[in-house]
Each structure stands twice: as C-alpha cells, then as structure tokens.
Design a protein around this motif. Structure first.
Motif: not given
Ligand code: COA
Length: 256
Positions: A8, A34-35, A37-39, A41-42, A79, A81, A84, A88
């Motif tokens: 990312s 998961g990565a 979904a985290d990106a 969210a960021t 819940e 990944p 999520r 997302g």
C-alpha cells in the motif's frame, strides 16, 4: 504472508493497494485479506487520504481465494479477515477505484461490484466460478450481479460460471473503460487524482446518498451468503472441486 503480498502506497491523497503475489496469480490468503482490511480502515480514518485504488498486475488481477489457505483455515466467523475486508469495501465511504487486467476470478470479480469506478485492460477476464467449485456466491454478488446484469445474464455468469471478457463487462456497466493492459493502472491513478482534488465532503455525501438505499441489504446478504458458503465448503461437492484443483485434474460431480 510475505510482507510484500499486499503493497500500500499513499501519494497525493490517493492510497493505492496492490495485490502483489504474482507467483500464485494474486490469489488472496487470509493474511492478505487482513492487510487489505487494515489498509482500508487507515484510508477511511485518515483525512489526508481521499481516494483508494485497488490494482493488480497487467497480466493478472486476482485468481480468487488462495485455495490451499482457504481449506487450511476457512473463515471462522464474521470477524475473520475476509469478512472484515468485505464489510470494508461494502461500506467504504470515500471513492474506491479498481484497475483490472487479466484473470479476475471469484472475489477478483465480486469485489468490483463494490467499487465506484473500474478500469479494465482489454485482456481482463471476469469469472464467478462458485457453482463449479460446489459453492455459492459471496460479497453480496448473488444480489448485485442480477441487479447490474439483469437476471438472465446473471444466471449465465453465476450458474455456468464461464468467464466473460472486458468488452462484455463494459457493455453491462461493470467497467467504465477498457484500455490497453499497460495503461490500466495509470488510467485509474489519474482518475483517482482528479477525484482527490474535489471536495471530499461532497464526494462522501454523494456516494452515501447513492448507496444508502441498499447498504443494509448488502450487508445482510454478505452474512447469509457467508453462512451458506461456510456450510458448503465442508460438503462433498466442494471437497471434490478443491481436491481436483490440487491434483490438477477435472472434478467429477457425478456423485454429489
Ligand atoms: N489458489 C492457490 N493457488 C493458485 C490459485 C488459487 N486460487 N490460482 C492459481 N494458483 C497457483 C497455481 O496452482 C499454480 O501453481 P503451481 O505453479 O505450483 O502449479 C500457479 O498459481 C500459477 O497458476 P496457473 O494456473 O499455472 O496460471 P495460468 O495463467 O495458467 O491460469 C488462472 C491463471 C487464474 C486462470 C488459474 O490459475 C485459475 O483458474 N486459478 C484458480 C482460480 C479459482 O478457482 N479461484 C477461486 C478460488 S475460491
């Protein structure tokens, strides 16, 4: 996951998320979901990030779930990944773009129904092979595909599971523009930068108003599909389909 499987990069208000696992045709593992979904969210939380672009390589966008990883660690609950990530993209409030070249299998196609703008290389091949894997659709595609394609074309895509090419995707409105594969990521990037220069409050409110009529139903469909998908993954048809993929043979569904 190798730390490079999902890249990312943020620049000029645009976060670009790149599927970068070419040796496995950009198939997606649980760690990669998961990565991503985290990106997302960021990007949602950071006011400096105004637009997200999802992209792969000019030869392949995404071969769907990583089949081995999927069998070894199927999603445990909502819940996990993959869910999520699906929530997302389904609820992402800012503009979400995709550049797609080469195969876009399963989630590689269904994630596009949650993108606002999609640019495809002329080599893009979309497919929804869930039935051929003994499974049912995911990512609310059982609702969104009939909505976009009309019922009969959706039945062709989802029941037969045969690939359709960029021009057909353009005709039904799944993609905005077809370009040479070497240009797809660049075109998405330049449209993303154009969007990033617009007032974010107006973009977010416009997207919210366009989506609000069905967002709740989309989330409910993701849950219902997820429950069926999890059950079907343990049943004989999927076992035969995945076993055949691993053993590089044709599946035999005559007994399932
Ligand atoms: N999961 C795990 N591994 C995968 C994969 C997946 N979804 N898709 C491809 N791979 C692996 C292949 O097994 C192969 O591994 P190998 O080099 O050890 O033999 C490698 O990636 C290259 O794939 P290959 O099939 O040789 O590439 P191709 O260019 O001929 O075909 C695809 C590309 C995407 C059309 C083809 O790989 C494919 O159909 N993949 C399966 C897609 C699928 O059913 N996804 C749904 C999962 S729910």
């Amino acid at each position: 996951m190798s730390s490079n499987d999902i890249l990312s990069h943020a620049e000029a208000g645009v976060m670009t998320i790149t599927l970068n696992r070419l040796d496995r045709k950009n198939s997606i593992t649980s760690a990669m979901y998961g990565a991503m979904a985290d990106a997302l969210a960021t990007a949602q939380a950071d006011p400096a990030l105004r637009v997200v672009v999802l992209q792969g390589h000019e030869t392949v966008f995404c071969a769907g779930n990583d089949i081995g990883d999927f069998l070894n660690q199927p999603p445990a609950d909502m819940e996990s990944p993959v869910f999520r990530f699906l929530r997302g993209i389904a609820t992402f409030p800012k503009p979400l773009l995709a550049a797609v070249c080469g195969p876009a299998v399963g989630i590689g196609t269904t994630m596009l129904f949650h993108c606002d703008l999609v640019y495809a290389g002329d080599n893009a091949a979309f497919s929804l092979p869930f039935v051929n894997l003994g499974l049912c659709p995911e990512a609310a595609s059982s609702m969104l595909v009939p909505q976009m394609l009309g019922y009969h074309r959706a039945a062709e895509a989802l029941l037969l599971g045969e690939p359709f090419m960029a021009e057909a995707a353009l005709e039904v409105g799944l993609v905005n523009r077809v370009v040479p594969p070497t240009e797809a990521n660049g075109v998405a990037q330049s449209v993303a930068r154009k969007l990033a220069a617009k007032p974010i409050s107006a973009l977010v409110e416009t997207k919210r108003l366009m989506k609000k009529g069905q967002q709740q139903r989309v989330l409910e469909q993701i849950v219902e599909e997820g429950q069926s998908f999890a059950r079907m993954l343990r049943e004989p048809a999927a076992k035969e389909a995945f076993g055949a993929f691993m053993e590089k043979r044709k599946p035999d569904f005559s007994k399932v």
